[in-house]
Write a protein that holds these residues in place. Structure first.
Motif, PDB file in Angstrom:
ATOM      1  N   GLY A  16      21.978 -13.324  -3.591  1.00  0.00           N
ATOM      2  CA  GLY A  16      20.651 -12.765  -3.324  1.00  0.00           C
ATOM      3  C   GLY A  16      19.629 -13.794  -2.883  1.00  0.00           C
ATOM      4  N   LEU A  17      20.075 -14.831  -2.187  1.00  0.00           N
ATOM      5  CA  LEU A  17      19.176 -15.933  -1.827  1.00  0.00           C
ATOM      6  C   LEU A  17      18.023 -15.517  -0.930  1.00  0.00           C
ATOM      7  N   CYS A  18      18.260 -14.571  -0.006  1.00  0.00           N
ATOM      8  CA  CYS A  18      17.165 -14.146   0.877  1.00  0.00           C
ATOM      9  C   CYS A  18      16.117 -13.347   0.121  1.00  0.00           C
ATOM     10  N   CYS A  19      16.452 -12.900  -1.088  1.00  0.00           N
ATOM     11  CA  CYS A  19      15.506 -12.147  -1.920  1.00  0.00           C
ATOM     12  C   CYS A  19      14.753 -13.054  -2.882  1.00  0.00           C
ATOM     13  N   VAL A  20      15.070 -14.345  -2.832  1.00  0.00           N
ATOM     14  CA  VAL A  20      14.462 -15.309  -3.752  1.00  0.00           C
ATOM     15  C   VAL A  20      13.745 -16.440  -3.014  1.00  0.00           C
ATOM     16  N   VAL A  21      14.445 -17.055  -2.086  1.00  0.00           N
ATOM     17  CA  VAL A  21      13.940 -18.279  -1.460  1.00  0.00           C
ATOM     18  C   VAL A  21      12.686 -18.081  -0.604  1.00  0.00           C
ATOM     19  N   PRO A  22      12.667 -17.158   0.368  1.00  0.00           N
ATOM     20  CA  PRO A  22      11.489 -17.041   1.246  1.00  0.00           C
ATOM     21  C   PRO A  22      10.266 -16.486   0.518  1.00  0.00           C
ATOM     22  N   ALA A  23       9.100 -16.882   1.000  1.00  0.00           N
ATOM     23  CA  ALA A  23       7.844 -16.294   0.519  1.00  0.00           C
ATOM     24  C   ALA A  23       7.430 -15.222   1.504  1.00  0.00           C
ATOM     25  N   PHE A  24       6.742 -14.196   1.025  1.00  0.00           N
ATOM     26  CA  PHE A  24       6.166 -13.223   1.951  1.00  0.00           C
ATOM     27  C   PHE A  24       4.888 -12.649   1.351  1.00  0.00           C
ATOM     28  N   GLY A  37      10.767 -19.033  -3.878  1.00  0.00           N
ATOM     29  CA  GLY A  37      11.514 -19.431  -5.061  1.00  0.00           C
ATOM     30  C   GLY A  37      11.451 -18.464  -6.219  1.00  0.00           C
ATOM     31  N   LYS A  38      10.769 -17.363  -6.036  1.00  0.00           N
ATOM     32  CA  LYS A  38      10.688 -16.355  -7.096  1.00  0.00           C
ATOM     33  C   LYS A  38      11.421 -15.098  -6.635  1.00  0.00           C
ATOM     34  N   ALA A  39      12.245 -14.560  -7.529  1.00  0.00           N
ATOM     35  CA  ALA A  39      13.040 -13.395  -7.172  1.00  0.00           C
ATOM     36  C   ALA A  39      12.167 -12.167  -6.927  1.00  0.00           C
ATOM     37  N   CYS A  40      12.490 -11.426  -5.888  1.00  0.00           N
ATOM     38  CA  CYS A  40      11.809 -10.163  -5.615  1.00  0.00           C
ATOM     39  C   CYS A  40      12.076  -9.217  -6.782  1.00  0.00           C
ATOM     40  N   ALA A  71      24.323 -17.746   6.152  1.00  0.00           N
ATOM     41  CA  ALA A  71      23.960 -18.894   5.315  1.00  0.00           C
ATOM     42  C   ALA A  71      24.051 -18.552   3.833  1.00  0.00           C
ATOM     43  N   GLY A  72      23.724 -17.299   3.488  1.00  0.00           N
ATOM     44  CA  GLY A  72      23.734 -16.903   2.085  1.00  0.00           C
ATOM     45  C   GLY A  72      25.088 -17.072   1.436  1.00  0.00           C
ATOM     46  N   GLN A  73      26.110 -16.510   2.065  1.00  0.00           N
ATOM     47  CA  GLN A  73      27.437 -16.621   1.469  1.00  0.00           C
ATOM     48  C   GLN A  73      28.004 -18.032   1.557  1.00  0.00           C
ATOM     49  N   LYS A  74      27.589 -18.787   2.593  1.00  0.00           N
ATOM     50  CA  LYS A  74      28.114 -20.144   2.723  1.00  0.00           C
ATOM     51  C   LYS A  74      27.544 -21.060   1.646  1.00  0.00           C
ATOM     52  N   VAL A  75      26.243 -20.932   1.397  1.00  0.00           N
ATOM     53  CA  VAL A  75      25.629 -21.725   0.333  1.00  0.00           C
ATOM     54  C   VAL A  75      26.211 -21.317  -1.021  1.00  0.00           C
ATOM     55  N   SER A  76      26.327 -20.008  -1.216  1.00  0.00           N
ATOM     56  CA  SER A  76      26.795 -19.490  -2.514  1.00  0.00           C
ATOM     57  C   SER A  76      28.247 -19.848  -2.796  1.00  0.00           C
ATOM     58  N   GLN A  77      29.115 -19.647  -1.812  1.00  0.00           N
ATOM     59  CA  GLN A  77      30.548 -19.775  -2.064  1.00  0.00           C
ATOM     60  C   GLN A  77      31.165 -21.101  -1.623  1.00  0.00           C
TER      61      GLN A  77
END
Length: 267
Positions: A16-24, A37-40, A71-77
């Motif tokens: 779930g990195l795209c739901c945590v890392v970016p700010a919006f 850096g904060k989880a949605c 990128a999400g799965q590559k960083v994670s796995q």
């Protein structure tokens, strides 16, 4: 060469990195403001989005047009060998810092792979293959090395090759081609326009009327197609078109797309 399918998001294998890392920020694209850096609040414990099938109706259109290019799965796995930041909080800070670097590298890999597959790239295919190999090796570095990667400099080298691939591909289109690189075409009336072979890199086409326009061999890398009306447009051989651009636009069954991409569910 990497398969384009491996350069697309696989949420099943991501934390779930795209739901945590970016700010919006709360806007037409997001219903709430979230710091980096904060989880949605919609992110569940299993790293899945709790409103995934309702994102547009819930005010999270911005999420539907985001692409991490795998990128999400590559960083994670790969980078973190399947170690979840929730279960191993000590990894969170580094993982969150690595993710945007990996996303940029994966995006470059996507464009390089497409460029290498173009029939017109024969004279530079060896150089493209070398750059793909170099970029791929960069994505396989350790977290510490990835954090310090100078993506900006690398992107400059990659862009030179991509532009050459674009020039070669567009050269087969007869006649003078339009050069609207980085142009402000917000809301432009381009219905039925002949944009075949046009240079539209980084152009602002937000809300533009592109109904029935011919965009074959047009270079649209980085073009902003948010709310652009592309119903009936011919995008079959558009260069460097990505799925998130289509997701942000307004099309229908009459929009002609490359075989590698698909019509969004909301069209």
């Amino acid at each position: 060469m990497p398969a384009l399918s491996s350069l697309r998001a696989d949420c099943e294998n991501c934390f779930g990195l795209c739901c945590v890392v970016p700010a919006f920020a709360a806007s037409a694209d997001f219903a709430i403001t979230k710091p980096a850096g904060k989880a949605c609040p919609n992110l569940r414990e299993d790293s899945r989005c709790g409103i995934h099938d309702k994102l547009r109706t819930k005010g999270f259109t911005g999420c539907t047009v985001y692409d991490c290019f795998g990128a999400g799965q590559k960083v994670s796995q790969v980078t973190f060998d399947g170690e979840d930041w929730r279960k191993a909080p000590k990894t969170a800070k580094t993982m969150f810092a690595v993710f945007p670097v990996m996303r940029d590298l994966q995006e470059l890999l996507y464009y390089l792979t497409e460029a290498a597959a173009l029939p017109t790239s024969a004279t530079i295919r060896e150089h493209l293959a070398e750059m793909i190999d170099r970029t791929e090796r960069m994505t396989l570095e350790t977290p510490g090395v990835l954090r310090k990667t100078d993506v900006h400099t690398h992107r400059g080298a990659v862009n030179g090759l991509l532009l050459r691939a674009s020039e070669l591909a567009r050269a087969v289109v007869p006649g003078k081609k339009k050069d609207r690189r980085g142009a402000d075409l917000i809301g432009a009336k381009l219905k039925g326009a002949n944009l075949r072979g046009a240079l539209l890199r980084g152009a602002y086409l937000i809300g533009a009327d592109l109904r029935g326009a011919d965009l074959r061999q047009a270079d649209v890398i980085g073009a902003d197609l948010r709310d652009a009306d592309i119903r009936g447009a011919d995008l079959r051989d558009a260069l460097f078109l990505i799925q998130s651009q289509l997701d942000a636009a307004k099309g229908d069954a009459t929009t002609t797309l490359p075989e590698s991409l698909s019509a969004p569910a909301h069209w």
